[in-house]
Design a protein around this motif. Structure first.
Motif, PDB file in Angstrom:
ATOM      1  N   ARG A 110       4.251  -3.937  -7.232  1.00 14.22           N
ATOM      2  CA  ARG A 110       2.789  -3.878  -7.150  1.00 14.22           C
ATOM      3  C   ARG A 110       2.165  -4.230  -8.499  1.00 14.22           C
ATOM      4  NH1 ARG A 110      -1.417  -1.040  -8.477  1.00 14.22           N
ATOM      5  NH2 ARG A 110      -0.232   0.502  -9.620  1.00 14.22           N
ATOM      6  N   ARG A 111       2.722  -3.682  -9.575  1.00 16.71           N
ATOM      7  CA  ARG A 111       2.202  -3.980 -10.912  1.00 16.71           C
ATOM      8  C   ARG A 111       2.370  -5.459 -11.253  1.00 16.71           C
ATOM      9  NH1 ARG A 111       4.499   0.970 -14.585  1.00 16.71           N
ATOM     10  NH2 ARG A 111       3.225   2.604 -13.666  1.00 16.71           N
ATOM     11  N   SER A 112       3.516  -6.014 -10.885  1.00 19.73           N
ATOM     12  CA  SER A 112       3.777  -7.427 -11.165  1.00 19.73           C
ATOM     13  C   SER A 112       2.805  -8.315 -10.401  1.00 19.73           C
ATOM     14  CB  SER A 112       5.217  -7.774 -10.792  1.00 19.73           C
ATOM     15  OG  SER A 112       5.460  -9.134 -11.007  1.00 19.73           O
ATOM     16  N   ALA A 113       2.564  -7.993  -9.129  1.00 27.62           N
ATOM     17  CA  ALA A 113       1.641  -8.781  -8.320  1.00 27.62           C
ATOM     18  C   ALA A 113       0.218  -8.668  -8.876  1.00 27.62           C
ATOM     19  CB  ALA A 113       1.682  -8.312  -6.872  1.00 27.62           C
ATOM     20  N   LEU A 114      -0.152  -7.496  -9.321  1.00 30.68           N
ATOM     21  CA  LEU A 114      -1.476  -7.293  -9.890  1.00 30.68           C
ATOM     22  C   LEU A 114      -1.635  -8.107 -11.167  1.00 30.68           C
ATOM     23  CD1 LEU A 114      -4.153  -5.710  -9.676  1.00 30.68           C
ATOM     24  CD2 LEU A 114      -3.094  -3.942 -11.086  1.00 30.68           C
ATOM     25  N   LEU A 115      -0.604  -8.106 -11.998  1.00 34.87           N
ATOM     26  CA  LEU A 115      -0.637  -8.867 -13.243  1.00 34.87           C
ATOM     27  C   LEU A 115      -0.666 -10.371 -12.958  1.00 34.87           C
ATOM     28  CD1 LEU A 115      -0.533  -8.735 -16.333  1.00 34.87           C
ATOM     29  CD2 LEU A 115       1.947  -8.857 -16.154  1.00 34.87           C
ATOM     30  N   ASP A 116       0.143 -10.840 -12.007  1.00 26.69           N
ATOM     31  CA  ASP A 116       0.170 -12.259 -11.661  1.00 26.69           C
ATOM     32  C   ASP A 116      -1.177 -12.702 -11.081  1.00 26.69           C
ATOM     33  OD1 ASP A 116       2.725 -12.555 -12.584  1.00 26.69           O
ATOM     34  OD2 ASP A 116       3.658 -12.398 -10.599  1.00 26.69           O
ATOM     35  N   GLY A 117      -1.832 -11.832 -10.348  1.00 26.99           N
ATOM     36  CA  GLY A 117      -3.108 -12.163  -9.759  1.00 26.99           C
ATOM     37  C   GLY A 117      -4.218 -12.285 -10.794  1.00 26.99           C
ATOM     38  N   ALA A 118      -4.029 -11.655 -11.955  1.00 29.62           N
ATOM     39  CA  ALA A 118      -5.052 -11.671 -12.989  1.00 29.62           C
ATOM     40  C   ALA A 118      -4.845 -12.809 -13.994  1.00 29.62           C
ATOM     41  CB  ALA A 118      -5.064 -10.341 -13.726  1.00 29.62           C
ATOM     42  N   LYS A 119      -3.758 -13.581 -13.832  1.00 30.88           N
ATOM     43  CA  LYS A 119      -3.483 -14.663 -14.773  1.00 30.88           C
ATOM     44  C   LYS A 119      -4.472 -15.808 -14.577  1.00 30.88           C
ATOM     45  CE  LYS A 119       1.424 -14.041 -15.552  1.00 30.88           C
ATOM     46  NZ  LYS A 119       2.745 -14.644 -15.383  1.00 30.88           N
ATOM     47  N   ARG A 120      -4.743 -16.450 -15.671  1.00 27.81           N
ATOM     48  CA  ARG A 120      -5.585 -17.648 -15.612  1.00 27.81           C
ATOM     49  C   ARG A 120      -4.672 -18.834 -15.378  1.00 27.81           C
ATOM     50  NH1 ARG A 120      -9.555 -16.803 -20.797  1.00 27.81           N
ATOM     51  NH2 ARG A 120     -10.526 -14.892 -20.050  1.00 27.81           N
TER      52      ARG A 120
END
Length: 59
Positions: A46-56
């Motif tokens: 979940r944390r990884s997906a959240l971080l990947d979703g916030a990438k530019r």
């Protein structure tokens, strides 16, 4: 005056402390139930997906 230190005892004490630290780390890593491991993996995903979703994007 400085205290006299037995280097052999100091070396062995340092090695003993390192073994204890490694044993503690192993207890944490391997001493969990299946449900705890799966919950931790789901949280990490979940944390990884959240971080990947916030990438530019790199355009």
């Amino acid at each position: 005056m400085a205290d006299i230190v037995n280097l052999n005892r100091a070396r062995k004490a340092k090695a003993r402390a390192a073994r204890v630290a490694q044993a503690d780390a192993n207890r944490i890593a391997h001493g969990r139930t299946r449900a705890e491991r799966e919950a931790a993996a789901a949280e990490e995903a979940r944390r990884s997906a959240l971080l990947d979703g916030a990438k530019r994007s790199d355009d």
